[in-house]
Design a protein around this motif. Structure first.
Motif: not given
Lengths: 320, 320
Positions: A42-70
């Motif tokens: 589960g991923l929780v947090g208030e609106s604006g905390c970045g949880k949707s951005t994280l979900a989109r990064l993991l799904a590769r809908l957007i490119d990360p600035s840094e870091g890796t996903i395997h």
């Protein structure tokens, strides 16, 4: 040691801020996340905390600035987002979006909504095979076959939610990202969809990342919960432990805020105010400082990092 | 003592191109001074239509077939428009879902509160300004002098909802109607806003009618709860009694489908079937098609109320 289904390291997304040259908005900041095969996190947090951005990064809908996903051992960040769309790994990770009314193409019949990703991602062109796969997906989510030729506006909210899930699982992903999948539904329909998701995970062996603001809902499906605050992970714990013994003051406020008729006469701690700005945050100050009931001097001199709190439980607070 | 608000046997239909929608049938509800009454139901149950009717606000297509709404002795359905206009905002106020769209985007929030005071009070000049600041500080908005000069887009969602509440409470109304006031807000903000509403009811003997789809929220904050299904109130009881001993089969199923901090996925029950089409001829009990306890007697009109405990009434032939 098994290969994790998903392993994200130092994942970061920063956005330039319009009109403020050199300023960066830290949407997701140095996040590590591991999801095991068959696990539901589960991923929780208030609106604006970045949880949707994280979900989109993991799904590769957007490119990360840094870091890796395997994903299943494959480095999905080795490819650009544009190239990833065409790679075979695209089908391995699928997203079920928040509002099925908004996320389904209104001019596509259900059949095309489900068949479109099968053609695009698996390259299935054969009409007979496509027909079989669409019907199999519809059967899995309990969508009556007579609805397959309908348009989204001819379906109820619960039926649309089933279509959203069917099109995601039709390409046989190993990881499903569920972004507030039931927040637009009435409770009686939500109950059906939650049970369906629990059942599908068992039958198909998928892993889930379940993004939600509703802790009572997250609790039902997830074995482990990640709490985010202002772009950072502040606590990760097994579900029951997070609810009974939260360590980070933000998590404590979050758990205390769940409406609960059984505790109607209890005075509970309340979290007032708004979060700090995510633009150019001070690297040496805790992100929760200013809203935190503890708020000691040390919190402005040294940003806390995740520390272990016992089995599988970490929290980022000097005083946890 | 007579109730502050009494909705008596209200029946209301909407005449539409697609037929007559029987939105409310024989709905009765009272709210006493200082009481918080919750109206709970799924979307389409008629809870918002009832709330709007209580303010004397009906859609042009609405037609009242029978019943009365008495607010402090005033007949809200037959009062002259100028009497209604003087009552709304002063004696009875309403807060809406999505505060950001309910506020005027191009006026400062302080001006919007001043507008209400100008309409209903004799405060002018410096005294008016002082009242605006007082209204903002009463809902615990930090730095009210500065916030009065802000536009809605400069404030967070929770802050906008506080402004809405400040505006609603500016003239110390006797009744507050809150239509899903915290839907779309974070759970931590929801807790702060609802604590505030409760405190206002307690300290100024303000009555509150809380319209919500969230049984957990109503369970924590309301003194009494009315459950609506398809345009009927099916059960009404003191909160603790309703949650402990639901008498209507629909209430029981609604409770069983609402996740709480103690439910597991196996406990979660979905309600079979869906809301009946309110344009069709409807049976005496509108839940009968979904009800496992249905007997032939259920189809006989009129459907009587059964009092199962003091203050606990249920509209069912075979209560639990």
């Amino acid at each position: 040691m098994n290969t994790p289904r998903l392993e994200a390291r130092h994942l970061t997304k920063r956005y330039p801020v319009g009109g403020r040259k050199g300023s960066l908005l830290h949407a997701v900041d140095d996040v590590d996340l591991v999801i095991q095969p068959g696990e539901c996190v589960g991923l929780v947090g208030e609106s604006g905390c970045g949880k949707s951005t994280l979900a989109r990064l993991l799904a590769r809908l957007i490119d990360p600035s840094e870091g890796t996903i395997h994903l299943d051992g494959h480095d999905t960040t080795a490819l650009s987002q544009a190239a990833f769309v065409k790679s075979p790994d695209r089908a391995r990770i699928q997203v079920v979006f928040q509002d099925p009314t908004e996320s389904l193409n209104p001019s596509f019949r259900v059949y095309r909504s489900i068949s479109d990703p099968i053609t695009r991602l698996l390259g299935v062109e054969d009409t007979g095979e496509l027909f079989d796969r669409v019907h199999r997906a519809a059967d899995l989510v309990g969508l009556p076959r007579e609805l397959i030729q309908r348009y989204p506006h001819q379906l109820s909210g619960g039926q649309r939610a089933r279509v959203g899930i069917a099109r995601a699982i039709a390409v046989e992903p190993s990881l499903l990202i569920l972004d507030e999948p039931t927040s637009a539904l009435d409770v009686s329909v939500q109950a059906v969809i939650l049970r369906l998701l629990a059942d599908l995970r068992e039958r198909l062996g998928m892993s889930y990342l379940f993004v939600s603001h509703d802790l009572n809902v997250v609790r039902l499906l997830c074995t482990r919960i990640v709490v985010m605050y202002l772009g950072r992970v502040v606590e990760v714990a097994p579900t029951e432990q997070l609810f009974t013994a939260p360590r980070h003051p933000y998590t404590q406020a979050l758990v205390a805020a769940i409406p609960d008729p059984a505790r109607r006469d209890e005075q509970r701690p309340r979290l007032d105010g708004s979060p700090r700005s995510p633009i150019d945050p001070d690297p040496n100050t805790c992100r929760f400082h200013g809203r935190c009931p503890i708020g000691a001097e040390r919190c402005t001199q040294e940003a806390p990092v995740l520390r272990t709190m016992g089995d599988d439980h970490v929290a980022a607070c000097h005083f946890a | 003592m007579s109730a502050l608000l009494a909705i008596e046997e209200l029946s209301l239909v909407f005449r539409t191109r697609h037929g007559t929608v029987r939105a409310l049938e024989d709905v009765s509800l009272t709210v006493d001074r200082g009481e918080i009454v919750g109206v709970v139901g799924e979307s389409g149950s008629g809870k918002s239509v009832m709330a709007y009717a209580a303010l004397g606000l009906q859609d042009a297509a609405a037609q009242v077939l029978g019943g009365r709404i008495l607010f402090g002795g005033l007949d809200m359905l037959n009062a002259a428009p100028d009497v209604l206009a003087a009552t709304r905002g002063r004696e009875v106020a309403m807060i809406f879902q999505s505060p950001r769209t309910a506020l005027n985007p191009i006026r400062k929030v302080g001006q919007q509160i001043a507008d209400v005071l100008l309409e209903h009070t004799t405060f002018r000049g410096a005294a008016l300004r002082a009242q605006v600041i007082e209204a903002l500080s009463r809902v615990r908005i930090p730095d009210p002098e500065r916030r009065a000069e802000a536009y809605p887009f400069e404030l967070s969602g929770g802050m906008c909802q506080r402004v809405m509440i400040a505006m609603a409470l500016a003239c110390s109304p006797a009744l507050l109607i809150a239509d899903e006031p915290t839907t779309g807000l974070d759970v931590t903000t929801q807790a702060v806003i609802m604590d505030l509403v409760r405190e206002m009811s307690r300290t100024s003997r303000m009555s509150t009618l809380l319209i919500t789809h969230d049984l957990g929220l109503a369970g924590e904050y309301c003194d009494r709860i009315a459950v609506m299904h398809a345009g009927h109130i099916v059960e009404i009881a003191p909160t603790v009694e309703l949650l402990a001993r639901p008498a209507h089969p629909y209430t029981r199923q609604l409770l069983a489908s609402t996740p709480t901090p103690r439910t597991t996925i196996a406990d979660l029950v979905s309600i079979p079937g869906q809301l009946p089409d309110l344009r069709q001829e409807l049976p005496a009990c509108r839940f009968s098609a979904r009800c496992e306890r249905h007997i032939p007697l259920c189809d006989e009109r009129p459907l009587p109320w059964t009092v199962v405990a003091p203050g606990h009434a249920v509209r069912c032939r075979v209560p639990l």
